[in-house]
Scaffold this active site. Sequence first.
Site, mmCIF file in Angstrom:
data_model
loop_
_atom_site.group_PDB
_atom_site.id
_atom_site.type_symbol
_atom_site.label_atom_id
_atom_site.label_comp_id
_atom_site.label_asym_id
_atom_site.label_seq_id
_atom_site.Cartn_x
_atom_site.Cartn_y
_atom_site.Cartn_z
ATOM 1 N N GLY A 513 0.801 -1.212 0.000
ATOM 2 C CA GLY A 513 0.000 0.000 0.000
ATOM 3 C C GLY A 513 0.836 1.265 0.000
ATOM 4 O O GLY A 513 0.532 2.230 -0.724
ATOM 5 N N CYS A 514 1.913 1.279 0.797
ATOM 6 C CA CYS A 514 2.769 2.470 0.874
ATOM 7 C C CYS A 514 3.523 2.690 -0.433
ATOM 8 O O CYS A 514 3.749 3.833 -0.848
ATOM 9 C CB CYS A 514 3.745 2.331 2.039
ATOM 10 S SG CYS A 514 2.918 2.181 3.642
ATOM 11 N N THR A 515 3.925 1.624 -1.086
ATOM 12 C CA THR A 515 4.601 1.750 -2.374
ATOM 13 C C THR A 515 3.644 2.304 -3.434
ATOM 14 O O THR A 515 4.008 3.187 -4.224
ATOM 15 C CB THR A 515 5.156 0.388 -2.821
ATOM 16 O OG1 THR A 515 6.044 -0.112 -1.813
ATOM 17 C CG2 THR A 515 5.892 0.500 -4.137
ATOM 18 N N ALA A 518 3.196 6.069 -2.746
ATOM 19 C CA ALA A 518 4.375 6.865 -3.095
ATOM 20 C C ALA A 518 4.544 6.971 -4.607
ATOM 21 O O ALA A 518 4.905 8.032 -5.136
ATOM 22 C CB ALA A 518 5.616 6.257 -2.458
#
Length: 626
Positions: A513-515, A518
């Site tokens: 999710g964070c990738t 970003a």
Amino acid sequence: MIRLGRIVPTTLFGRALLTLILTFGLFALVTFSAIVFYALLPVAQRSSADLASIMVLSARTLQQLPPSLREDYRTRLAREYQIRLAEEHPLADQTRYFFPYLSQFKRALAERIGRPIEVVTSVANGERWFWVALDVEDGTLWTGFPRSRLGTRPLQALSVILGVAALLILGTAAILAGRVTQPLQRLSKAAEQVAQGFSPHALPETGPAELANLARQFNETSRQIRELLANRTLLLTGISHDLRTPLTRLRLAVEMLPEGTAQALVARMERDIEEMNALITQAIEFGKSLGAGRREDVDLAALVDDLVIGRPRIVWRRGPCCHYHVDALALRRILGNLLENALRYSHERVEIHLDCQAPQPAIFILDRGPGIPDAERDAVLMPYYRLEASRNRQTGGSGLGLAVAHQLALANQMELRLDVRRGGGTIATVRLPAIEMGASAKANGKRVDGQARGAYIRARPPLSPEHSTMLHAGDLAPLFSLPNADMERVNLEDLIGRRHTVLYFYPKDDTPGCTMEALEFTDLQTEFDQAETEVIGISRDSCTSHGAFRDKYGLTVHLLSDTDGEACEAYGVWREKEAHGEKRMGIVRSTFVVDKQGLIRHAIYDVKPKGHAGEILRLARDLSDG
């Protein structure tokens, strides 16, 4: 070829194990085939031929007997030979039943009666029967036998054989491969320690003659290397000590020069003598105390505090206490040499950062000097090697500072790395050895049992949801000063008045999710710039983790490290989360849009990463247009 390379193991143990499994497996397959074709199959053929003969003979005998004796004959035939004779067609069972013996039986019976036959299967009283129709004088007679007459269990037998064979093959292969590769694995690890500069323990000289001789030769080579290093150190120290005597005589001779001697000449001679004395002192230091020392519980933040006192142009922002079990004297010498080197070659400020993240705390020293070329990054760690080839003491040191730091790091199992800093300069990283958390550490987190291997303890209390208060539109954005992936400080106050700011908090680097989040912000970087908006991502990951995350995916957004959780508290994103039925503390994915006056215009908690960057871009454009 590529697929084959993926299948074949890369380790010696894996390849030896695979070879033995294939060899034993092939042997077991050949043995099983030989038993089947040369023992079991002939027995089955003979048994099926006998059964076919008995069944044909029984049917013909029944037709030749008087009617009064036929019923008694049927009874005796069923009781003694388990064969039944019936005039009615049996009730066929359509269920498929695996029984390899039937093919041999059908072939033998067809040869006996001279025509192809079909076997009908039925079930009576829970038992399976096999029937064939035989032509007799009165018509057709059904002759059958039960499954229990043969007593064989091919599927069960095959399962047992395969299971036992697999266990024996795997077990035997694993034992044999382990006996061969374990000594080689020990030798490989010991050779790796030698390559890293450590002195490994002697290998056991046991086992097969070849492996025992190999271990013996390695132990002898390792001993000779240790003696060579000890002799080199002793020689270097001895020469340095011997040079002190003529140097002292030179100093006395200078002091006894006539009063009329030119002062400039005397000053130059005294300066040369002091430089020679400094070189000799460094050579003596290089020759002694480069081994591993006694480890003790040390506050790394306090240790850095002591080092920076009295040194100019150093930027150091002390964080919470960070206790770790380490050789304090060796670490002081390593950091001291690195600081002196950075201050000598850089005319700008030198920064120090402490990353106290488990399991390996790290200390970073950043300068804006000329940097070290990639081709010479290993060479500068060698004794007396200098990038400045003129040997001028005004433009460089003796060439021993980094060598001493490197040797001390190796002896104490620390990692010393020299990397290029973005924008020019060098990043020197000292990463402490990974050690297990002390099992007997007290609950207050201030003391570690001396018998424990070691641990680091943060004095800062853990964050709690009471510390985090959710923010709303119209609130002033809390100011912060956090390091980015290049360990350079980013202050929110510097952005206020110039650009709008998007602050997005995310749980962890390099997670799905964070990738995704970003990458979406990175793809829209040009549009955010057109909207006069700065995009900043914040998590509790270290600067090193941010740098690896950024470089892996080519991210262009700023990633700030909030390892202490101060910004997370201030923005109310550190809260209790539930995942897979388990509750724990963590960062709630949140985004804040801050205008040029420092006011929060939008505060969005519990963000879903997919498509979120586009939504924030629309808010930023509205803010910019307004």
